[in-house]
Structure formats: C-alpha cells, structure tokens
Design a protein around this motif. Sequence first.
Motif, mmCIF file in Angstrom:
data_model
loop_
_atom_site.group_PDB
_atom_site.id
_atom_site.type_symbol
_atom_site.label_atom_id
_atom_site.label_comp_id
_atom_site.label_asym_id
_atom_site.label_seq_id
_atom_site.Cartn_x
_atom_site.Cartn_y
_atom_site.Cartn_z
ATOM 1 N N ARG A 1 40.424 22.606 117.484
ATOM 2 C CA ARG A 1 40.116 23.887 116.836
ATOM 3 C C ARG A 1 41.182 24.292 115.827
ATOM 4 N NH1 ARG A 1 35.638 27.126 118.792
ATOM 5 N NH2 ARG A 1 36.510 28.454 117.191
ATOM 6 N N ILE A 2 42.421 23.869 116.056
ATOM 7 C CA ILE A 2 43.465 24.200 115.075
ATOM 8 C C ILE A 2 43.600 23.122 114.012
ATOM 9 C CG2 ILE A 2 44.738 25.675 116.671
ATOM 10 C CD1 ILE A 2 46.894 23.450 116.723
ATOM 11 N N VAL B 1 49.411 26.430 113.055
ATOM 12 C CA VAL B 1 48.501 27.563 113.225
ATOM 13 C C VAL B 1 48.719 28.576 112.097
ATOM 14 C CG1 VAL B 1 47.928 29.533 114.703
ATOM 15 C CG2 VAL B 1 48.222 27.267 115.706
ATOM 16 N N ASP B 2 49.971 28.842 111.764
ATOM 17 C CA ASP B 2 50.264 29.771 110.666
ATOM 18 C C ASP B 2 49.684 29.274 109.340
ATOM 19 O OD1 ASP B 2 51.576 31.509 112.369
ATOM 20 O OD2 ASP B 2 53.586 30.798 111.827
ATOM 21 N N ALA B 3 49.794 27.973 109.082
ATOM 22 C CA ALA B 3 49.233 27.397 107.858
ATOM 23 C C ALA B 3 47.714 27.543 107.852
ATOM 24 C CB ALA B 3 49.633 25.935 107.718
ATOM 25 N N ARG B 4 47.099 27.336 109.008
ATOM 26 C CA ARG B 4 45.633 27.475 109.115
ATOM 27 C C ARG B 4 45.215 28.918 108.882
ATOM 28 N NH1 ARG B 4 40.867 25.763 108.233
ATOM 29 N NH2 ARG B 4 39.408 25.874 109.931
ATOM 30 N N ASP C 1 46.829 31.118 107.045
ATOM 31 C CA ASP C 1 46.973 31.348 105.606
ATOM 32 C C ASP C 1 45.786 30.780 104.838
ATOM 33 O OD1 ASP C 1 49.398 32.603 106.035
ATOM 34 O OD2 ASP C 1 50.598 30.847 105.486
ATOM 35 N N GLU C 2 45.367 29.573 105.227
ATOM 36 C CA GLU C 2 44.217 28.941 104.572
ATOM 37 C C GLU C 2 42.957 29.785 104.761
ATOM 38 O OE1 GLU C 2 41.776 24.717 104.582
ATOM 39 O OE2 GLU C 2 43.013 25.248 106.303
ATOM 40 N N LEU C 3 42.737 30.258 105.969
ATOM 41 C CA LEU C 3 41.552 31.072 106.241
ATOM 42 C C LEU C 3 41.598 32.392 105.483
ATOM 43 C CD1 LEU C 3 41.128 30.344 110.044
ATOM 44 C CD2 LEU C 3 39.615 29.609 108.188
ATOM 45 N N ARG C 4 42.765 32.955 105.340
ATOM 46 C CA ARG C 4 42.887 34.196 104.550
ATOM 47 C C ARG C 4 42.519 33.939 103.086
ATOM 48 N NH1 ARG C 4 48.188 35.995 107.566
ATOM 49 N NH2 ARG C 4 47.260 37.436 109.054
ATOM 50 N N ARG C 5 42.991 32.817 102.540
ATOM 51 C CA ARG C 5 42.627 32.471 101.157
ATOM 52 C C ARG C 5 41.124 32.264 101.030
ATOM 53 N NH1 ARG C 5 47.179 29.336 101.688
ATOM 54 N NH2 ARG C 5 45.968 27.431 101.933
ATOM 55 N N LEU C 6 40.532 31.598 102.004
ATOM 56 C CA LEU C 6 39.090 31.380 101.977
ATOM 57 C C LEU C 6 38.340 32.702 102.065
ATOM 58 C CD1 LEU C 6 38.814 28.228 104.247
ATOM 59 C CD2 LEU C 6 38.407 28.333 101.798
ATOM 60 N N ARG C 7 38.792 33.603 102.939
ATOM 61 C CA ARG C 7 38.136 34.908 103.082
ATOM 62 C C ARG C 7 38.217 35.692 101.774
ATOM 63 N NH1 ARG C 7 40.739 38.787 107.215
ATOM 64 N NH2 ARG C 7 42.240 38.831 105.547
ATOM 65 N N SER C 8 39.365 35.697 101.132
ATOM 66 C CA SER C 8 39.474 36.438 99.873
ATOM 67 C C SER C 8 38.611 35.806 98.790
ATOM 68 C CB SER C 8 40.934 36.538 99.421
ATOM 69 O OG SER C 8 41.425 35.273 99.039
ATOM 70 N N GLY C 9 38.411 34.501 98.862
ATOM 71 C CA GLY C 9 37.568 33.818 97.891
ATOM 72 C C GLY C 9 36.093 34.123 98.055
ATOM 73 N N PRO D 1 39.664 22.369 95.323
ATOM 74 C CA PRO D 1 39.747 23.817 95.108
ATOM 75 C C PRO D 1 41.195 24.288 95.146
ATOM 76 C CG PRO D 1 38.987 23.366 97.329
ATOM 77 C CD PRO D 1 39.094 22.044 96.623
ATOM 78 N N ARG D 2 41.915 24.093 94.070
ATOM 79 C CA ARG D 2 43.362 24.316 94.022
ATOM 80 C C ARG D 2 43.775 25.730 94.393
ATOM 81 N NH1 ARG D 2 45.157 20.286 95.571
ATOM 82 N NH2 ARG D 2 47.034 21.523 95.553
ATOM 83 N N TYR D 3 43.004 26.732 94.027
ATOM 84 C CA TYR D 3 43.408 28.105 94.335
ATOM 85 C C TYR D 3 43.137 28.469 95.782
ATOM 86 C CZ TYR D 3 43.800 28.656 89.272
ATOM 87 O OH TYR D 3 44.145 28.521 87.957
ATOM 88 N N TRP D 4 42.401 27.628 96.491
ATOM 89 C CA TRP D 4 42.102 27.902 97.904
ATOM 90 C C TRP D 4 42.932 27.058 98.848
ATOM 91 C CZ3 TRP D 4 36.117 28.461 98.706
ATOM 92 C CH2 TRP D 4 35.680 29.622 98.044
ATOM 93 N N ILE D 5 43.254 25.835 98.462
ATOM 94 C CA ILE D 5 43.895 24.928 99.409
ATOM 95 C C ILE D 5 45.397 24.984 99.386
ATOM 96 C CG2 ILE D 5 41.947 23.347 99.533
ATOM 97 C CD1 ILE D 5 43.382 21.494 97.615
ATOM 98 N N GLY D 6 45.968 25.860 98.623
ATOM 99 C CA GLY D 6 47.415 26.014 98.682
ATOM 100 C C GLY D 6 48.046 26.077 97.321
ATOM 101 N N PRO D 7 49.362 26.123 97.345
ATOM 102 C CA PRO D 7 50.098 26.269 96.090
ATOM 103 C C PRO D 7 49.893 25.054 95.187
ATOM 104 C CG PRO D 7 51.607 26.113 97.974
ATOM 105 C CD PRO D 7 50.202 26.064 98.498
ATOM 106 N N PRO D 8 50.020 25.268 93.910
ATOM 107 C CA PRO D 8 49.891 24.156 92.971
ATOM 108 C C PRO D 8 50.935 23.083 93.262
ATOM 109 C CG PRO D 8 49.969 26.258 91.823
ATOM 110 C CD PRO D 8 50.285 26.531 93.250
ATOM 111 N N ARG D 9 50.629 21.857 92.891
ATOM 112 C CA ARG D 9 51.558 20.757 93.108
ATOM 113 C C ARG D 9 52.759 20.854 92.195
ATOM 114 N NH1 ARG D 9 47.397 15.754 93.628
ATOM 115 N NH2 ARG D 9 46.396 16.458 95.522
ATOM 116 N N ARG D 10 52.565 21.398 91.021
ATOM 117 C CA ARG D 10 53.683 21.575 90.093
ATOM 118 C C ARG D 10 53.500 22.909 89.380
ATOM 119 N NH1 ARG D 10 51.037 16.965 86.460
ATOM 120 N NH2 ARG D 10 49.596 18.312 85.384
#
Length: 150
Positions: free
Chosen positions: A58-59, A95-98, A100-108, A139-148
């Motif tokens: 689940r995590i 869990v914290d990273a997950r 954060d990811e879910l929060r980005r998805l929710r805002s999207g 989906p760069r704006y959803w999956i985390g910070p840019p690579r560069r």
Amino acid sequence: MDNLIAISEVSRRSGVAASALRFYEERGLISSQRSGSGHRRYPRSVLRRIAFIVFAQRIGMTLEEVGEELRKLPDGRAPEGEDWAKVSAAWTERVDARIDELRRLRSGLTACIGCGCLSLERCKLVNPDDRAARFGPGPRYWIGPPRRSE
C-alpha cells in the motif's frame, strides 16, 4: 500440526485471496507446511506477515522490497513489536514522499490536466515554450521536482 491453520482460514482472516497467498509462498514471502493430504497449513504468525506485506504494498513497495524487509525478521518465532519497529523505521521517508506525491496529484485534479504535466506544446499558461520537456519524460509537474533547473 494442530497449531496450524488452513489456507482458506488464512484467506478469510487476512482478506487476501488464496491465489495471492500461494503466489506469496512461491516468492518466499510466507511459508506453509503440508498436511498428509497435501493441503497447505500455515502457522498463525503468518497473519502478521501477510498484514505486513499488504501494508508495504500500500505504501508502494515492490514484492522484491517486501522480501528484503521480511528477511530481516527472525526465523523460528513470531516477530514481536520491536522486530516490526526495526523493519518499518526506514519507511517514514517513503511514506512522506508518497504523501507529497498524493498532495500534488490532488492539487492537479482541480487544475488543467494539460498544464505541462505531459509537456504539451499547446499549453501557454503554465508551460510556455514547452519548457517542461527539458525536465524529463512523464508528468513532470506531478511526479516531483525537475531534474535540472530552468
């Protein structure tokens, strides 16, 4: 073998299908003994291991990762609270990273789906000049910070 329970009982108590239990056993995540008639019989402690497997999945852990974690538990006895605490201590970051990811998805969900998350060239609002393409695939704006940096 009187302290062992049948696969049907393990399935009922754990909420995991018998086919999944057999799969977990094939992967070495749980083990059973065979009765005289060849039926799988599990120690009651397997219910804790199955709960651990379900939670870990689940995590977002893979079954390979789950197996690595389960190998850290003692053999020959049911794991105790201290054993589980040692194994799960490193999960906080994951869990914290997950979260954060879910929060980005929710805002999207309330924003434009094409807002550069897939680097669409036509999006002039959030992704002018298709700048998200420079940050990598997906989906760069959803999956985390840019690579560069921009």
